[in-house]
Scaffold this motif. Structure first.
Motif, PDB file in Angstrom:
ATOM      1  N   PRO A 174       4.024 -10.686   6.895  1.00  0.00           N
ATOM      2  CA  PRO A 174       3.177 -10.309   8.032  1.00  0.00           C
ATOM      3  C   PRO A 174       1.841  -9.760   7.544  1.00  0.00           C
ATOM      4  CG  PRO A 174       4.740  -8.573   7.595  1.00  0.00           C
ATOM      5  CD  PRO A 174       5.087  -9.693   6.642  1.00  0.00           C
ATOM      6  N   GLU A 175       0.933  -9.570   8.451  1.00  0.00           N
ATOM      7  CA  GLU A 175      -0.352  -8.954   8.134  1.00  0.00           C
ATOM      8  C   GLU A 175      -0.157  -7.452   7.955  1.00  0.00           C
ATOM      9  OE1 GLU A 175      -4.792  -8.413  10.147  1.00  0.00           O
ATOM     10  OE2 GLU A 175      -3.384  -9.900  10.954  1.00  0.00           O
ATOM     11  N   LEU A 176      -0.767  -6.887   6.917  1.00  0.00           N
ATOM     12  CA  LEU A 176      -0.656  -5.458   6.631  1.00  0.00           C
ATOM     13  C   LEU A 176      -1.973  -4.761   6.936  1.00  0.00           C
ATOM     14  CD1 LEU A 176       1.651  -6.753   4.784  1.00  0.00           C
ATOM     15  CD2 LEU A 176       1.325  -4.785   3.300  1.00  0.00           C
ATOM     16  N   SER A 177      -1.896  -3.501   7.284  1.00  0.00           N
ATOM     17  CA  SER A 177      -3.105  -2.695   7.462  1.00  0.00           C
ATOM     18  C   SER A 177      -3.558  -2.185   6.095  1.00  0.00           C
ATOM     19  CB  SER A 177      -2.812  -1.514   8.377  1.00  0.00           C
ATOM     20  OG  SER A 177      -1.926  -0.599   7.737  1.00  0.00           O
ATOM     21  N   GLU A 178      -4.800  -1.736   6.016  1.00  0.00           N
ATOM     22  CA  GLU A 178      -5.295  -1.190   4.752  1.00  0.00           C
ATOM     23  C   GLU A 178      -4.494   0.044   4.351  1.00  0.00           C
ATOM     24  OE1 GLU A 178      -9.490  -0.057   2.487  1.00  0.00           O
ATOM     25  OE2 GLU A 178      -9.484  -0.532   4.624  1.00  0.00           O
ATOM     26  N   LEU A 179      -4.082   0.846   5.325  1.00  0.00           N
ATOM     27  CA  LEU A 179      -3.265   2.021   5.026  1.00  0.00           C
ATOM     28  C   LEU A 179      -1.956   1.608   4.374  1.00  0.00           C
ATOM     29  CD1 LEU A 179      -2.594   5.029   5.154  1.00  0.00           C
ATOM     30  CD2 LEU A 179      -1.845   4.687   7.524  1.00  0.00           C
ATOM     31  N   GLN A 180      -1.347   0.542   4.848  1.00  0.00           N
ATOM     32  CA  GLN A 180      -0.091   0.087   4.259  1.00  0.00           C
ATOM     33  C   GLN A 180      -0.289  -0.362   2.815  1.00  0.00           C
ATOM     34  OE1 GLN A 180       1.012  -2.643   7.523  1.00  0.00           O
ATOM     35  NE2 GLN A 180       2.943  -1.527   7.641  1.00  0.00           N
ATOM     36  N   TYR A 181      -1.373  -1.081   2.547  1.00  0.00           N
ATOM     37  CA  TYR A 181      -1.656  -1.467   1.158  1.00  0.00           C
ATOM     38  C   TYR A 181      -1.791  -0.230   0.286  1.00  0.00           C
ATOM     39  CZ  TYR A 181      -2.508  -6.380   2.392  1.00  0.00           C
ATOM     40  OH  TYR A 181      -2.356  -7.670   2.805  1.00  0.00           O
ATOM     41  N   ILE A 182      -2.463   0.783   0.800  1.00  0.00           N
ATOM     42  CA  ILE A 182      -2.639   2.024   0.040  1.00  0.00           C
ATOM     43  C   ILE A 182      -1.295   2.681  -0.236  1.00  0.00           C
ATOM     44  CG2 ILE A 182      -3.527   4.398   0.231  1.00  0.00           C
ATOM     45  CD1 ILE A 182      -5.965   3.192   1.717  1.00  0.00           C
ATOM     46  N   LEU A 183      -0.438   2.744   0.773  1.00  0.00           N
ATOM     47  CA  LEU A 183       0.877   3.366   0.603  1.00  0.00           C
ATOM     48  C   LEU A 183       1.697   2.648  -0.465  1.00  0.00           C
ATOM     49  CD1 LEU A 183       1.759   3.998   4.362  1.00  0.00           C
ATOM     50  CD2 LEU A 183       1.355   5.773   2.645  1.00  0.00           C
ATOM     51  N   PHE A 184       1.705   1.328  -0.425  1.00  0.00           N
ATOM     52  CA  PHE A 184       2.478   0.573  -1.411  1.00  0.00           C
ATOM     53  C   PHE A 184       1.905   0.731  -2.818  1.00  0.00           C
ATOM     54  CE2 PHE A 184       4.120  -1.830   2.290  1.00  0.00           C
ATOM     55  CZ  PHE A 184       5.475  -1.807   1.970  1.00  0.00           C
ATOM     56  N   LEU A 185       0.592   0.676  -2.945  1.00  0.00           N
ATOM     57  CA  LEU A 185      -0.012   0.759  -4.273  1.00  0.00           C
ATOM     58  C   LEU A 185       0.143   2.156  -4.864  1.00  0.00           C
ATOM     59  CD1 LEU A 185      -1.469  -1.131  -6.213  1.00  0.00           C
ATOM     60  CD2 LEU A 185      -3.642  -0.352  -5.258  1.00  0.00           C
ATOM     61  N   GLN A 186      -0.073   3.191  -4.061  1.00  0.00           N
ATOM     62  CA  GLN A 186       0.065   4.552  -4.578  1.00  0.00           C
ATOM     63  C   GLN A 186       1.509   4.867  -4.921  1.00  0.00           C
ATOM     64  OE1 GLN A 186       1.592   7.380  -3.095  1.00  0.00           O
ATOM     65  NE2 GLN A 186       0.701   9.032  -4.330  1.00  0.00           N
ATOM     66  N   SER A 187       2.455   4.393  -4.099  1.00  0.00           N
ATOM     67  CA  SER A 187       3.870   4.699  -4.342  1.00  0.00           C
ATOM     68  C   SER A 187       4.385   4.052  -5.619  1.00  0.00           C
ATOM     69  CB  SER A 187       4.724   4.261  -3.154  1.00  0.00           C
ATOM     70  OG  SER A 187       4.776   2.848  -3.052  1.00  0.00           O
ATOM     71  N   THR A 188       3.742   2.975  -6.045  1.00  0.00           N
ATOM     72  CA  THR A 188       4.150   2.283  -7.275  1.00  0.00           C
ATOM     73  C   THR A 188       3.230   2.650  -8.442  1.00  0.00           C
ATOM     74  OG1 THR A 188       2.867   0.331  -6.569  1.00  0.00           O
ATOM     75  CG2 THR A 188       5.210   0.339  -6.068  1.00  0.00           C
ATOM     76  N   TYR A 189       2.571   3.802  -8.325  1.00  0.00           N
ATOM     77  CA  TYR A 189       1.716   4.339  -9.381  1.00  0.00           C
ATOM     78  C   TYR A 189       0.624   3.335  -9.768  1.00  0.00           C
ATOM     79  CZ  TYR A 189       5.393   7.811  -9.536  1.00  0.00           C
ATOM     80  OH  TYR A 189       6.307   8.792  -9.183  1.00  0.00           O
ATOM     81  N   TYR A 190       0.066   2.672  -8.744  1.00  0.00           N
ATOM     82  CA  TYR A 190      -1.090   1.791  -8.853  1.00  0.00           C
ATOM     83  C   TYR A 190      -0.819   0.525  -9.666  1.00  0.00           C
ATOM     84  CZ  TYR A 190      -2.814   6.265  -7.306  1.00  0.00           C
ATOM     85  OH  TYR A 190      -2.967   7.447  -6.626  1.00  0.00           O
ATOM     86  N   SER A 191       0.429   0.113  -9.698  1.00  0.00           N
ATOM     87  CA  SER A 191       0.790  -1.157 -10.343  1.00  0.00           C
ATOM     88  C   SER A 191       0.784  -2.264  -9.296  1.00  0.00           C
ATOM     89  CB  SER A 191       2.178  -1.060 -10.978  1.00  0.00           C
ATOM     90  OG  SER A 191       2.671  -2.355 -11.297  1.00  0.00           O
ATOM     91  N   ASN A 192      -0.124  -3.217  -9.448  1.00  0.00           N
ATOM     92  CA  ASN A 192      -0.210  -4.306  -8.487  1.00  0.00           C
ATOM     93  C   ASN A 192       1.071  -5.126  -8.458  1.00  0.00           C
ATOM     94  OD1 ASN A 192      -2.048  -6.185  -6.760  1.00  0.00           O
ATOM     95  ND2 ASN A 192      -3.455  -4.684  -7.658  1.00  0.00           N
ATOM     96  N   GLU A 193       1.656  -5.368  -9.608  1.00  0.00           N
ATOM     97  CA  GLU A 193       2.877  -6.183  -9.667  1.00  0.00           C
ATOM     98  C   GLU A 193       4.050  -5.475  -9.002  1.00  0.00           C
ATOM     99  OE1 GLU A 193       3.061  -9.418 -10.554  1.00  0.00           O
ATOM    100  OE2 GLU A 193       0.884  -9.105 -10.592  1.00  0.00           O
ATOM    101  N   GLN A 194       4.183  -4.177  -9.248  1.00  0.00           N
ATOM    102  CA  GLN A 194       5.254  -3.426  -8.609  1.00  0.00           C
ATOM    103  C   GLN A 194       5.033  -3.315  -7.102  1.00  0.00           C
ATOM    104  OE1 GLN A 194       8.145  -2.389 -10.019  1.00  0.00           O
ATOM    105  NE2 GLN A 194       7.391  -3.542 -11.789  1.00  0.00           N
TER     106      GLN A 194
END
Length: 297
Positions: free
Chosen positions: A35-55
Motif C-alpha cells: 500500500p501507499e505509506l505516509s512520510e511518517l510511516q517511512y520515518i517510523l520504519f527507518l528509525q526503528s531499524t536503526y536507519y538500515s534501509n534493508e532492514q
C-alpha cells in the motif's frame, strides 16, 4: 491531538536523512502489492531499524503482509466492536508519560477485571496493537520501548486461555514488523506459575528478546529499574493518573481516533499484484519457513 510532526522528527533524529526516506519510498513504489505509506510511516520504519534501509524494507514487507493475512488479529478494528469494548473494560494498556532512566518509553499493562469469563486473548492482542499503532503515529519515534506487565490478580486460568497459534502470529509481527525498538519485558508481581508462562512464550521469541525478560515477584525490586515516580498514582507515582483514569483515557482516545483505525484497516497488501508469486508464505519473508508455521488461514 494530531499525528506526529514530520519536520520535528527530522530535527530530533540527526541520523534521519531525506534521501534515505526517498530511497525507501522508491523501493515501495516498485512493489505493486504494497500500500501507499505516509512520510511518517517511512520515518517510523527507518528509525526503528536503526536507519538500515534493508532492514526497513523487511519490516515494511512483514508488517503489511502479516496485517493482511492474519485477519482475526488485524481486520476487525472497529472501536465499538463488543470484543474491543470488553477488552477496554477488562485491562488497561498505557504508555507512561515519563521515560525510564535509559530514555525508553514504558508500556504499562494490567487487568482491571480478573473475571475469567471476560478475558478473550484475541481481543486483548487487538486492543494492544491498536493502541501501540495509534500512539506511535501520535507520538512519533522514540529511543526504545519497555513492556511492563503487572500480573496482580492474573490467575493460572488466564494462562490457559492463551492461544499458541495467535501468540505465535502476533509475536512474529511484534519482532519482525512493528516499527518499534523493543528493549525489555518486565513482569511484576510474578505468580508461582510464571515459569510455565515463560515456557509457553519461549518458542515464539528470539533469544535476545527472551533474555530481555525480567521477572519481579514484588514491586520493590521493579522500582530499581522502573522508578516508582514514573508509575501510576496507585503505585506511588508523581505525575501519572490512577490506573482507572488511564483506562478511561484509553476509551476516549480510541473514540477520538475512530477514523484513524478505519484507515489502518484499508492499508493492506494486494496479493494479486505481488510480482513474485509464491508457493508458501515463508518465502514472502525469506525466513526459511518461519511464517509457514503460523498456520495461516
Amino acid at each position: 491531538m494530531g499525528l506526529a510532526d514530520v519536520k520535528k522528527e527530522y530535527e530530533k533524529n540527526t541520523k534521519l536523512k531525506k534521501e534515505d526516506i526517498e530511497n525507501l519510498r522508491s523501493w515501495v513504489q516498485k512493489q505493486p502489492h504494497l500500500p501507499e505509506l505516509s512520510e511518517l510511516q517511512y520515518i517510523l520504519f527507518l528509525q526503528s531499524t536503526y536507519y538500515s534501509n534493508e532492514q526497513a524494507k523487511k519490516a515494511i514487507e512483514n508488517y503489511f503482509t502479516v496485517r493482511t493475512l492474519c485477519k482475526e488479529l488485524f481486520r476487525n478494528g472497529d472501536i465499538f466492536n463488543p470484543g474491543i469494548q470488553m477488552a477496554l473494560d477488562v485491562a488497561v494498556i498505557s504508555i507512561l508519560p515519563r521515560s525510564d532512566p535509559n530514555g525508553y518509553k514504558v508500556v504499562f499493562m494490567r487487568l482491571l477485571d480478573t473475571n475469567l469469563d471476560k478475558y478473550h486473548f484475541v481481543d486483548h492482542l487487538r486492543m494492544f496493537d491498536m493502541l501501540i499503532t495509534l500512539k506511535m503515529h501520535l507520538q512519533g519515534t522514540n529511543e526504545g520501548i519497555n513492556l511492563l506487565f503487572d500480573l496482580e490478580g492474573v490467575s493460572f486460568g488466564h494462562l490457559l486461555r492463551l492461544s499458541p497459534v495467535l501468540a505465535h502470529k502476533y509475536l512474529y509481527y511484534l519482532q519482525e514488523g512493528l516499527p518499534i525498538r523493543l528493549k525489555n519485558i518486565y513482569v511484576a508481581n510474578a505468580p508461582y506459575w510464571i515459569d510455565k508462562a515463560l515456557a509457553f512464550f519461549k518458542p515464539f521469541l528470539k533469544k535476545e528478546l527472551y533474555d530481555a525478560i525480567h521477572i519481579h515477584t514484588d514491586l520493590e525490586s521493579l522500582y530499581k529499574v522502573i522508578p516508582r515516580e514514573i508509575m501510576p498514582k496507585d503505585y506511588g507515582g508523581e505525575d501519572v493518573d490512577y490506573v482507572k483514569v488511564l483506562a478511561e483515557k484509553n476509551r476516549k482516545i480510541f473514540e477520538e481516533n475512530e477514523e484513524f483505525f478505519k484507515e489502518q484497516e484499508k492499508q493492506i497488501t494486494d496479493e494479486s499484484k505481488r510480482l513474485e508469486k509464491l508457493d508458501n508464505y515463508s518465502n514472502i519473508f525469506g525466513l526459511d519457513g518461519t511464517f509457514r508455521k503460523l498456520e495461516l488461514d
